[in-house]
Design a protein around this motif. Structure first.
Motif, mmCIF file in Angstrom:
data_model
loop_
_atom_site.group_PDB
_atom_site.id
_atom_site.type_symbol
_atom_site.label_atom_id
_atom_site.label_comp_id
_atom_site.label_asym_id
_atom_site.label_seq_id
_atom_site.Cartn_x
_atom_site.Cartn_y
_atom_site.Cartn_z
ATOM 1 N N PRO A 70 -11.080 0.791 -4.226
ATOM 2 C CA PRO A 70 -9.623 0.578 -4.304
ATOM 3 C C PRO A 70 -8.735 1.759 -3.895
ATOM 4 O O PRO A 70 -7.795 1.553 -3.132
ATOM 5 N N PRO A 71 -9.023 3.002 -4.345
ATOM 6 C CA PRO A 71 -8.110 4.079 -3.915
ATOM 7 C C PRO A 71 -8.135 4.285 -2.400
ATOM 8 O O PRO A 71 -7.116 4.623 -1.801
ATOM 9 N N GLN A 87 -5.000 3.806 0.320
ATOM 10 C CA GLN A 87 -4.544 4.788 1.322
ATOM 11 C C GLN A 87 -4.462 4.169 2.705
ATOM 12 O O GLN A 87 -3.502 4.383 3.449
ATOM 13 N N ILE A 88 -5.484 3.383 3.056
ATOM 14 C CA ILE A 88 -5.465 2.734 4.380
ATOM 15 C C ILE A 88 -4.211 1.862 4.504
ATOM 16 O O ILE A 88 -3.534 1.845 5.532
ATOM 17 N N THR A 89 -3.885 1.151 3.435
ATOM 18 C CA THR A 89 -2.721 0.260 3.462
ATOM 19 C C THR A 89 -1.440 1.066 3.652
ATOM 20 O O THR A 89 -0.575 0.706 4.447
ATOM 21 N N SER A 135 -7.078 -6.263 0.219
ATOM 22 C CA SER A 135 -8.116 -5.716 1.097
ATOM 23 C C SER A 135 -9.304 -5.211 0.266
ATOM 24 O O SER A 135 -10.456 -5.343 0.685
ATOM 25 N N SER A 136 -9.043 -4.697 -0.923
ATOM 26 C CA SER A 136 -10.178 -4.286 -1.777
ATOM 27 C C SER A 136 -11.031 -5.487 -2.152
ATOM 28 O O SER A 136 -12.264 -5.441 -2.078
ATOM 29 N N ARG A 140 -5.627 -6.449 -10.000
ATOM 30 C CA ARG A 140 -6.446 -5.629 -9.089
ATOM 31 C C ARG A 140 -7.891 -5.545 -9.593
ATOM 32 O O ARG A 140 -8.161 -5.869 -10.759
ATOM 33 N N PRO A 141 -8.816 -5.084 -8.734
ATOM 34 C CA PRO A 141 -10.204 -4.980 -9.193
ATOM 35 C C PRO A 141 -10.338 -3.913 -10.278
ATOM 36 O O PRO A 141 -9.687 -2.871 -10.206
ATOM 37 N N MET A 142 -11.157 -4.223 -11.269
ATOM 38 C CA MET A 142 -11.420 -3.257 -12.340
ATOM 39 C C MET A 142 -12.208 -2.093 -11.723
ATOM 40 O O MET A 142 -13.202 -2.308 -11.036
ATOM 41 N N GLU A 143 -11.748 -0.892 -11.984
ATOM 42 C CA GLU A 143 -12.451 0.267 -11.415
ATOM 43 C C GLU A 143 -13.382 0.884 -12.443
ATOM 44 O O GLU A 143 -13.106 0.765 -13.641
ATOM 45 N N PRO A 144 -14.482 1.522 -12.059
ATOM 46 C CA PRO A 144 -14.861 1.746 -10.671
ATOM 47 C C PRO A 144 -15.331 0.452 -10.009
ATOM 48 O O PRO A 144 -16.014 -0.355 -10.631
#
Ligand code: HEM
Length: 488
Positions: free
Chosen positions: A151-152, A156-158, A277-278, A467-471
């Motif tokens: 996700p991070p 950044q790409i976005t 995108s993630s 959002r996706p749960m990190e990690p």
């Protein structure tokens, strides 16, 4: 029963059972809103009221609910009274929810001109270049394989792709220095807590306010310098487009409004596109055979994986389009759309009236998760769309109305971009950005779930955008640079 008698008026929708008066259902809703919506739907039907931090929120699910809320009359349902506490300190004054709806609709229309296909066409190569250069320079992607928390990196790409195209070259340059810090401070003040408790003096609010002022200065300086140099318009970025626009009454958009609209676009687009995108990449890592199918589609369209994308060739990738569609169905970034009730609103077919003290909540995304509309709804299967077709075609046409004229388009089981007068204007931009990011990723890497991980991570609902749960880790392996002819 006692609760229904004490807290619910005789003609208001059923009240969701709760123990604590002000807290009500805040916690169950906050942890997993979809589970909450479906559990309550089973108990109470499509319409019910729950307590969210002391407020009475009436949920209305299903097509009728979407129609009722998203296409409600302007005099009956109001977005700015709900959202402005969150957005005005972040975007700034005189734009979006800080102005009467008629002015906002004009602003939306002007932005939409700037996001038309002419501009999007020029963004393709800029976006692709930005993704490629990010993958080349980022330490996490050095070498031939590795494991990353996605996700991070996708965030950044976005940010880089949106800055380079929509925000313009000056913003992109500043992203490597000051601008990134301002963005971070703004984002820290764009959280559910700012929405729920806007009056609470959170320490991050001071930083947020300072960052808002700094960012406004950055944009107004860019505008002034462009004017001073007498530069001819040399790109299709949104700053240029807004500098050339006029309101209906002939007045140009004041510089501070352009600045605030640019901030709004930055914030509105960033999270929803980045989390999507993630999710795409996480699903591809969990189903590598789908990634290979996508790779074959890339080879079919591009011939050589090193060839460049164009506005035309990205329209010829139906599987990738379906991957994005399916991901937005299963992981809609926005689960709740809210409006303030302005007049007593009777609900057709019932004796219930939603009073002006209530907030209305539409959750069109629940239909995407309902087996009744999408068999085996829990399964991520991009191929399902081959038989469904393009549910957005009709929506897209309807969405091209002049804003504020005939708000329609809520009659679909698939509304990831909303409907009615507040429908998303970033849809085409976002779909293009997602297509380009995914295309470059698929051509560069093979992905797999990280060691010992099965399936796809769960969803974290604690921020404004699900959002996706990190990690959320995946293993990547670089594809051979010299692909063989038999891959084609
Ligand atoms: C509105 C979703 C990307 C700008 C909305 C709404 C939804 C949505 C559901 C309706 C909100 C409401 O009715 O209250 C998404 C998704 C995206 C995305 C799923 C990406 C996958 C973008 C991007 C931009 C953007 C990239 C800007 C470039 C806006 C704006 C509105 C909006 C300005 C209008 C809000 C209003 O009229 O009240 N979006 N969006 N969105 N979105 Fe997006």
């Amino acid at each position: 029963v006692l609760q229904q008698v004490l807290f619910k008026g005789p003609n208001t929708p059923p009240m969701v059972f709760h123990l604590l008066p002000v807290i009500g259902s805040t916690v169950t809703y906050g942890i997993d809103p979809f589970k909450f919506f479906f559990d309550c739907q089973r108990k109470y039907g499509d319409v019910y009221t729950f307590i969210l931090l002391g407020r009475k929120v009436t949920v209305y699910l299903g097509k009728h609910g979407n129609q009722f809320i998203l296409n409600g009359k302007l005099k009956d349902v109001n977005a700015e009274e709900i959202y402005s506490v969150l957005t005005t300190p972040v975007f700034g004054k005189d734009v979006i929810y800080d102005v009467p709806n008629a002015k906002f609709m004009e602003q939306k229309k002007l932005i939409k001109y700037g996001l038309a296909s002419g501009s999007l066409r020029t963004y393709v190569s800029l976006m692709e270049d930005e993704v490629r250069s990010f993958l080349k320079r980022t330490p996490a992607f050095k070498g031939s394989s590795g494991t990353v928390n996605l996700p991070p990196l996708m965030a950044q790409i976005t940010l880089f792709t949106a800055s380079r195209s929509l925000q313009g070259k000056e913003v992109r340059q500043k992203l490597d220095s000051t601008f990134a810090a301002y963005y971070k401070a703004l984002d820290d003040g764009f959280q559910p807590i700012n929405f729920m408790l806007p009056w609470f003096p959170l320490p991050q609010n001071r930083k947020r306010n300072a960052a808002q002022r700094k960012m406004t200065q950055v944009y107004t300086k860019i505008i002034n310098e462009r004017r001073k140099r007498g530069d001819p318009k040399d790109s299709e970025d949104m700053i240029w487009n807004l500098m050339q626009c006029r309101y209906k009454d002939g007045t140009p958009i004041p510089d501070h409004e352009i600045a605030h609209l640019m901030i709004a676009l930055l914030m509105a687009g960033q999270h929803s596109s980045s989390v999507t995108s993630s999710w795409i990449m996480l699903h591809l890592a969990a189903q590598p055979e789908m990634m290979e199918e996508l790779y074959r589609e890339q080879l079919r369209v591009l011939g050589n994986p090193a060839n460049l994308l164009t506005y035309e060739n990205i329209q010829e990738m139906p599987l990738l389009r379906n991957v994005i569609r399916e991901t937005l169905r299963l992981h809609p970034p926005i689960h709740s759309i809210m409006r303030k009730v302005k007049n007593p609103l009777p609900i057709e077919g019932t004796t219930w009236v939603v009073p002006p003290s209530h907030v209305l909540l539409a959750a069109p995304a629940t239909m995407g998760k309902d087996d009744a509309y999408f068999p085996n709804a829990d399964i991520w299967d991009p191929h399902r769309w081959e038989s469904i077709g393009d549910p957005m075609d009709q929506e897209k046409e309807k969405a091209d109305y002049g804003y504020g004229v005939v708000p329609t388009g809520a009659d679909s089981t698939y509304l990831p971009f909303g409907a009615g007068r507040h429908r998303c204007i970033g849809e085409h931009f976002a779909l293009q950005q997602l297509t380009i990011v995914a295309s470059v990723m698929v051509r560069t890497f093979r992905l797999r779930n990280a060691e010992g991980k099965k399936g796809v991570v769960t969803t974290d609902y604690s921020s404004l955008f699900s959002r996706p749960m990190e990690p959320a880790e995946v293993m990547w392996e670089r594809r051979s640079e010299n692909f063989s002819k038999q891959d084609l």
